[in-house]
Design a protein around this motif. Structure first.
Motif, PDB file in Angstrom:
ATOM      1  N   ASP A 173       1.377   1.701  -8.567  1.00 20.80           N
ATOM      2  CA  ASP A 173       0.310   1.327  -8.955  1.00 20.80           C
ATOM      3  C   ASP A 173       0.130  -0.268  -9.256  1.00 20.80           C
ATOM      4  OD1 ASP A 173       0.646   2.590 -12.141  1.00 20.80           O
ATOM      5  OD2 ASP A 173       1.673   1.338 -11.237  1.00 20.80           O
ATOM      6  N   GLN A 174       1.392  -0.927  -9.288  1.00 22.55           N
ATOM      7  CA  GLN A 174       1.240  -2.237  -9.559  1.00 22.55           C
ATOM      8  C   GLN A 174       1.132  -3.111  -8.245  1.00 22.55           C
ATOM      9  OE1 GLN A 174       1.639  -3.711 -12.667  1.00 22.55           O
ATOM     10  NE2 GLN A 174       1.562  -1.188 -13.257  1.00 22.55           N
ATOM     11  N   GLY A 175       1.070  -2.669  -7.137  1.00 29.77           N
ATOM     12  CA  GLY A 175       0.477  -3.103  -5.899  1.00 29.77           C
ATOM     13  C   GLY A 175       1.492  -3.376  -4.942  1.00 29.77           C
ATOM     14  N   VAL A 176       2.952  -3.095  -5.152  1.00 26.39           N
ATOM     15  CA  VAL A 176       3.858  -3.151  -4.398  1.00 26.39           C
ATOM     16  C   VAL A 176       4.666  -2.033  -4.169  1.00 26.39           C
ATOM     17  CG1 VAL A 176       6.067  -4.644  -3.396  1.00 26.39           C
ATOM     18  CG2 VAL A 176       4.124  -5.855  -4.502  1.00 26.39           C
ATOM     19  N   SER A 177       4.896  -1.348  -2.785  1.00 25.73           N
ATOM     20  CA  SER A 177       5.830  -0.180  -2.889  1.00 25.73           C
ATOM     21  C   SER A 177       7.219  -0.533  -2.380  1.00 25.73           C
ATOM     22  CB  SER A 177       5.019   0.680  -2.106  1.00 25.73           C
ATOM     23  OG  SER A 177       4.601   0.380  -0.587  1.00 25.73           O
ATOM     24  N   ALA A 178       7.244  -1.434  -1.660  1.00 24.48           N
ATOM     25  CA  ALA A 178       8.662  -1.810  -1.209  1.00 24.48           C
ATOM     26  C   ALA A 178       8.770  -3.369  -0.907  1.00 24.48           C
ATOM     27  CB  ALA A 178       8.768  -1.189   0.313  1.00 24.48           C
ATOM     28  N   TYR A 179       9.888  -3.826  -1.031  1.00 28.03           N
ATOM     29  CA  TYR A 179      10.165  -5.379  -0.820  1.00 28.03           C
ATOM     30  C   TYR A 179      11.476  -5.459  -0.023  1.00 28.03           C
ATOM     31  CZ  TYR A 179      13.262  -5.782  -4.984  1.00 28.03           C
ATOM     32  OH  TYR A 179      14.116  -5.508  -5.721  1.00 28.03           O
ATOM     33  N   LEU A 180      11.551  -6.484   0.566  1.00 30.15           N
ATOM     34  CA  LEU A 180      12.855  -7.190   1.580  1.00 30.15           C
ATOM     35  C   LEU A 180      13.001  -8.629   1.328  1.00 30.15           C
ATOM     36  CD1 LEU A 180      15.154  -6.629   2.976  1.00 30.15           C
ATOM     37  CD2 LEU A 180      13.871  -6.819   5.173  1.00 30.15           C
ATOM     38  N   THR A 181      13.873  -9.181   0.549  1.00 30.66           N
ATOM     39  CA  THR A 181      13.932 -10.712   0.629  1.00 30.66           C
ATOM     40  C   THR A 181      15.230 -11.065   1.304  1.00 30.66           C
ATOM     41  OG1 THR A 181      14.940 -10.589  -1.848  1.00 30.66           O
ATOM     42  CG2 THR A 181      12.629 -11.009  -1.507  1.00 30.66           C
ATOM     43  N   ILE A 182      15.277 -12.081   2.041  1.00 33.17           N
ATOM     44  CA  ILE A 182      16.385 -12.686   2.553  1.00 33.17           C
ATOM     45  C   ILE A 182      16.406 -13.880   2.553  1.00 33.17           C
ATOM     46  CG2 ILE A 182      17.785 -12.584   4.882  1.00 33.17           C
ATOM     47  CD1 ILE A 182      15.626 -10.208   5.673  1.00 33.17           C
ATOM     48  N   SER A 239      12.567   3.411   9.836  1.00 26.38           N
ATOM     49  CA  SER A 239      12.445   2.111   9.277  1.00 26.38           C
ATOM     50  C   SER A 239      11.166   1.836   8.290  1.00 26.38           C
ATOM     51  CB  SER A 239      12.463   1.071  10.282  1.00 26.38           C
ATOM     52  OG  SER A 239      12.421  -0.180   9.602  1.00 26.38           O
ATOM     53  N   LEU A 240      11.260   1.546   7.078  1.00 24.41           N
ATOM     54  CA  LEU A 240      10.202   1.409   6.236  1.00 24.41           C
ATOM     55  C   LEU A 240       9.398   0.172   6.752  1.00 24.41           C
ATOM     56  CD1 LEU A 240       8.690   2.409   3.495  1.00 24.41           C
ATOM     57  CD2 LEU A 240      10.203   0.806   2.247  1.00 24.41           C
ATOM     58  N   PRO A 241       7.938   0.310   7.115  1.00 23.99           N
ATOM     59  CA  PRO A 241       7.318  -0.864   7.464  1.00 23.99           C
ATOM     60  C   PRO A 241       6.942  -1.895   6.533  1.00 23.99           C
ATOM     61  CG  PRO A 241       6.357   1.259   8.264  1.00 23.99           C
ATOM     62  CD  PRO A 241       7.367   1.513   7.453  1.00 23.99           C
ATOM     63  N   MET A 242       6.731  -3.097   6.556  1.00 20.04           N
ATOM     64  CA  MET A 242       6.402  -3.996   5.781  1.00 20.04           C
ATOM     65  C   MET A 242       5.012  -4.615   5.949  1.00 20.04           C
ATOM     66  SD  MET A 242       8.686  -4.337   3.325  1.00 20.04           S
ATOM     67  CE  MET A 242      10.427  -3.622   3.391  1.00 20.04           C
ATOM     68  N   SER A 243       3.883  -4.606   5.136  1.00 19.99           N
ATOM     69  CA  SER A 243       2.697  -4.929   5.713  1.00 19.99           C
ATOM     70  C   SER A 243       2.346  -6.391   5.404  1.00 19.99           C
ATOM     71  CB  SER A 243       1.637  -4.129   4.895  1.00 19.99           C
ATOM     72  OG  SER A 243       1.923  -4.096   3.370  1.00 19.99           O
ATOM     73  N   ALA A 244       3.244  -7.003   4.660  1.00 18.87           N
ATOM     74  CA  ALA A 244       2.808  -8.515   4.503  1.00 18.87           C
ATOM     75  C   ALA A 244       4.082  -9.209   4.334  1.00 18.87           C
ATOM     76  CB  ALA A 244       1.833  -8.610   3.293  1.00 18.87           C
ATOM     77  N   THR A 245       3.826 -10.689   4.354  1.00 17.91           N
ATOM     78  CA  THR A 245       5.028 -11.581   4.321  1.00 17.91           C
ATOM     79  C   THR A 245       4.382 -12.390   3.255  1.00 17.91           C
ATOM     80  OG1 THR A 245       6.482 -12.980   5.086  1.00 17.91           O
ATOM     81  CG2 THR A 245       4.405 -12.723   6.235  1.00 17.91           C
ATOM     82  N   ASN A 246       5.305 -12.997   2.084  1.00 13.94           N
ATOM     83  CA  ASN A 246       5.046 -13.981   1.398  1.00 13.94           C
ATOM     84  C   ASN A 246       5.124 -15.227   1.873  1.00 13.94           C
ATOM     85  OD1 ASN A 246       3.986 -15.051  -1.105  1.00 13.94           O
ATOM     86  ND2 ASN A 246       5.937 -14.877  -1.950  1.00 13.94           N
ATOM     87  N   GLY A 251       0.848  -1.157  -0.050  1.00 10.36           N
ATOM     88  CA  GLY A 251      -0.050   0.135   0.072  1.00 10.36           C
ATOM     89  C   GLY A 251       1.028   1.229   0.234  1.00 10.36           C
ATOM     90  N   THR A 252       0.214   2.330   0.220  1.00 10.70           N
ATOM     91  CA  THR A 252       0.983   3.658   0.345  1.00 10.70           C
ATOM     92  C   THR A 252       1.448   3.707   1.718  1.00 10.70           C
ATOM     93  OG1 THR A 252      -0.518   4.609  -1.424  1.00 10.70           O
ATOM     94  CG2 THR A 252       0.833   6.079  -0.198  1.00 10.70           C
ATOM     95  N   GLU A 253       2.548   4.250   1.644  1.00 11.50           N
ATOM     96  CA  GLU A 253       3.348   4.407   3.272  1.00 11.50           C
ATOM     97  C   GLU A 253       3.994   5.834   3.119  1.00 11.50           C
ATOM     98  OE1 GLU A 253       3.578   3.132   6.598  1.00 11.50           O
ATOM     99  OE2 GLU A 253       2.889   1.571   5.197  1.00 11.50           O
ATOM    100  N   ALA A 254       3.784   6.462   4.136  1.00 13.49           N
ATOM    101  CA  ALA A 254       4.532   7.862   4.290  1.00 13.49           C
ATOM    102  C   ALA A 254       5.355   7.473   5.416  1.00 13.49           C
ATOM    103  CB  ALA A 254       3.563   8.962   4.668  1.00 13.49           C
ATOM    104  N   VAL A 255       6.992   7.876   4.903  1.00 13.02           N
ATOM    105  CA  VAL A 255       7.825   7.578   6.108  1.00 13.02           C
ATOM    106  C   VAL A 255       8.800   8.944   6.259  1.00 13.02           C
ATOM    107  CG1 VAL A 255       9.902   6.164   6.535  1.00 13.02           C
ATOM    108  CG2 VAL A 255       7.989   5.185   5.435  1.00 13.02           C
ATOM    109  N   ASP A 256       9.106   9.105   7.532  1.00 11.08           N
ATOM    110  CA  ASP A 256       9.652  10.301   7.721  1.00 11.08           C
ATOM    111  C   ASP A 256      10.782   9.727   8.649  1.00 11.08           C
ATOM    112  OD1 ASP A 256      10.751  12.750   8.454  1.00 11.08           O
ATOM    113  OD2 ASP A 256       9.189  13.522   9.415  1.00 11.08           O
ATOM    114  N   ASP A 257      12.369   9.563   7.860  1.00  9.61           N
ATOM    115  CA  ASP A 257      13.399   9.208   8.647  1.00  9.61           C
ATOM    116  C   ASP A 257      13.224   8.088   9.685  1.00  9.61           C
ATOM    117  OD1 ASP A 257      16.056   9.785   8.656  1.00  9.61           O
ATOM    118  OD2 ASP A 257      15.922  10.761  10.382  1.00  9.61           O
TER     119      ASP A 257
END
Length: 168
Positions: free
Chosen positions: A155-164, A57-64, A49-55
């Motif tokens: 608009d493709q549905g993912v604003s950020a990702y993190l894979t480990i 950690s970038l929240p992640m809303s889901a896990t695959n 989703g849309t996420e506003a971040v001010d300095d």
């Protein structure tokens, strides 16, 4: 008595005989030492989703999917359960609010992972990857380094990702 005559040719080989009985089974050997194993560690986290971040950690809303790591979805901080070497990738799509000098980076235990900081610009996708060695209990997160609120959306549905992925 006369002299012995020459030896005649060897005759054909006879039919093979019946196999003998199988002997008794020998004793069982001693048990070997206990082996070691570590379950695979991997995780795929994203913000859809849309996420506003001010300095921060970038929240992640889901896990695959994930194994042997946990995430605090509200903060996007991942805690690793296994020590080892990890391949880490992240990406963001900056929609608006980025100013000169704003960036995003991978953080381990609250410190920037060298080589992962990228400048962000409005309406731009940014990504980085790293190979790191981590201890059990280490944390990883995508940190936004900004002078004000930056909005991430796509608009493709993912604003950020993190894979480990643990590779060793």
């Amino acid at each position: 008595t006369g002299a012995t005559g020459a030896t005649g040719p060897t005759g054909p080989q006879g039919v093979q005989g019946v196999a003998g009985e199988i002997g008794p089974t020998g004793p069982t050997g001693p048990t070997g030492p206990a082996g070691t194993s570590a379950a695979a560690s991997f995780g795929s986290f994203y913000n859809d989703g849309t996420e506003a971040v001010d300095d921060a950690s970038l929240p992640m809303s889901a896990t695959n999917a994930s194994s042997n790591m946990t995430i605090t979805l509200g903060t996007g901080v991942v805690t690793l359960q296994n020590a080892g070497t990890y391949q880490v990738n992240y990406g963001v799509y900056t929609a608006s609010g980025a100013t000169a000098g704003d960036s995003v980076a991978l953080y381990r235990n609250g410190a920037l992972v060298p080589g992962t900081e990228r400048t962000i610009e409005n309406n731009t996708a940014t990504n980085a990857n790293a190979v790191i060695t981590a201890s059990a209990g280490d944390t990883l997160n995508v940190q936004v380094l900004s002078s004000g609120s930056v909005t991430f959306n796509d608009d493709q549905g993912v604003s950020a990702y993190l894979t480990i992925i643990q590779i060793a």
